[in-house]
Design an enzyme around this catalytic site. Structure first.
Site, PDB file in Angstrom:
ATOM      1  N   CYS A 120       2.019  -3.581 -10.494  1.00 38.75           N
ATOM      2  CA  CYS A 120       2.691  -3.140  -9.264  1.00 38.75           C
ATOM      3  C   CYS A 120       3.700  -4.152  -8.733  1.00 38.75           C
ATOM      4  CB  CYS A 120       1.658  -2.790  -8.194  1.00 38.75           C
ATOM      5  SG  CYS A 120       0.645  -1.384  -8.664  1.00 38.75           S
ATOM      6  N   HIS A 262       4.997  -3.658  -1.419  1.00 33.27           N
ATOM      7  CA  HIS A 262       4.432  -2.687  -2.359  1.00 33.27           C
ATOM      8  C   HIS A 262       3.487  -1.773  -1.578  1.00 33.27           C
ATOM      9  CE1 HIS A 262       2.199  -0.738  -5.408  1.00 33.27           C
ATOM     10  NE2 HIS A 262       1.113  -1.471  -5.236  1.00 33.27           N
ATOM     11  N   ASN A 292       0.314   5.404  -3.680  1.00 40.08           N
ATOM     12  CA  ASN A 292       0.714   4.175  -4.372  1.00 40.08           C
ATOM     13  C   ASN A 292       1.362   4.574  -5.699  1.00 40.08           C
ATOM     14  OD1 ASN A 292       0.753   1.894  -6.023  1.00 40.08           O
ATOM     15  ND2 ASN A 292      -1.213   1.100  -5.292  1.00 40.08           N
TER      16      ASN A 292
END
Ligand code: UT7
Length: 352
Positions: A120, A262, A292
């Site tokens: 990520c 993020h 996400n």
């Protein structure tokens, strides 16, 4: 290939295009509650997520990357670039990299193309890699795409992870420019801690454990995350990385008008903002509508915020990411004047 004149400062990577794309199929929390022991209230309260988008069977990460790539090239008015970077945890195959196929499908045959793997944190690592290509004179224009399809690696019956992730892609074009112009990406902080590699993992499918038929348990084939521990690392690492980057640039926390972390989980984002002493209103989040999305989360959040005119030219922006590895990273930019930015519009382009 371009080259830099001797004695002149190395060029900076300057943002000149941004776009995002998510697949049309929406999965709401209520949809998940039909097959999992969970409910909308638990998911909203623990994660801030209301829905996510997922690909159809047969689609792959490159399909999303091409959609985002096509939109950003058109919006930036670019016929060609010198390099295509795809950052992803869900490549189409273990071999080859996904970027060359994406480049070819975008009509960019012959250009340098490779994947960047940092889970990520991939988009921030990708920005640093693109900046290096530009600073060294290897490339003058780079297309960087963050794309992930976690729906292909998360066990649909794993309630802890199935609720978090969504599929999507976000793309930017970077060009060679001056370090002091708006859009110049700078003052990176990148880090890793491989001692904690087991906190976020897909155990099988690599050289340590091949996915031979009959030899791999379902558990090892799927994405696994030790959520609570990851949560704690995510808050600490992102806050520390953000502080390091600000101090390298000589910025104070009050200088940050838009913090774009993020998009892991709304509680994590708010905890990082609180730790930094940054008002939560300055923390950009669209986790409610897409979940996400891994390496796509920062460019998708940027595209959404710019399309909604929350981020405007001249705004000072801090990007911070955290992911498996463990990895983390941050960088800064002053928002440039960009051509119309397409939000994650799932279909026809809509200019803002
Ligand atoms: O992108 C990479 C970085 N990723 C992240 O940053 C994610 C980090 N972690 C998280 O976001 C959170 O840890 C989760 C959202 C994964 C979980 O939230 P949590 O508040 O840490 O919950 P928990 O794991 O402590 O679980 C609390 C309870 C447990 O039940 P017991 O043991 O207390 O009876 C879980 O079994 O909630 C249960 N639970 C659920 N209940 C309803 C776990 N998942 C669910 C669910 N629905 N989906």
């Amino acid at each position: 290939m371009p080259c830099t004149a001797p004695g002149s400062p190395a060029p900076a990577a300057v943002l000149c295009g941004l776009a995002g794309w998510v697949p049309p199929r929406v999965v709401t929390n209520d949809d998940l509650a039909e097959r999992l022991d969970t409910d909308d209230t638990w998911i909203r309260t623990r994660t801030g997520i209301h829905r996510r988008h997922v690909i159809e069977p047969g689609q792959a990460t490159s399909d999303l990357a091409v959609e985002a790539g096509r939109r950003v090239l058109r919006s930036a008015g670019c016929d060609t670039v010198d390099a295509v970077l795809v950052t992803t945890t869900t490549p189409d195959r273990p071999c080859p990299a996904t970027a060359p196929a994406v480049a070819a499908r975008l009509g960019l045959e012959g250009v340098a193309a490779f994947d960047v793997g940092a889970v990520c944190t991939g988009f921030v690592y990708g920005l640093a890699t693109a900046s290096g290509l530009i600073a060294s004179g290897v490339a003058e224009r780079v297309l960087l795409i963050g794309a992930d399809t976690y729906s292909t690696i998360v066990d649909p019956l794993d309630r802890a992870n199935a609720i978090i992730f969504g599929d999507g892609a976000g793309a930017v074009v970077l060009r060679a420019g001056d370090a002091d112009e708006a859009g110049a990406i700078g003052h990176f902080d990148l880090g890793s801690d491989g001692a904690h590699e087991d906190l976020i993992t897909v155990a099988a499918g690599g050289s340590r454990q091949r996915s031979a038929p009959g030899e791999v348990s379902n558990e090892d084939r799927y994405f696994a995350m030790r959520g609570k521990e990851v949560y704690r690392h995510a808050v600490t690492r992102m806050a520390d990385s953000a502080r390091t980057t600000l101090s390298k640039a000589g910025w104070k926390i009050d200088d940050v008008e838009h913090f774009v972390p993020h998009q892991a989980n709304l509680r994590i984002l708010h905890s990082v903002a609180d730790d930094l002493g940054l008002p939560r209103e300055r923390c950009v989040s669209h986790v409610a509508s897409v979940g996400n999305t891994g390496a796509a989360s920062i460019p998708l959040a940027l595209a959404d915020a710019v399309a909604q005119q929350m981020i405007r030219p001249g705004g000072r922006v801090l990007l911070t990411a955290f992911g498996g590895g463990l990895t983390w990273g941050s960088c800064l930019l002053t928002w440039p004047v960009l051509p119309p930015v397409h939000p994650y519009d799932q279909g026809e382009e809509t200019a803002s």
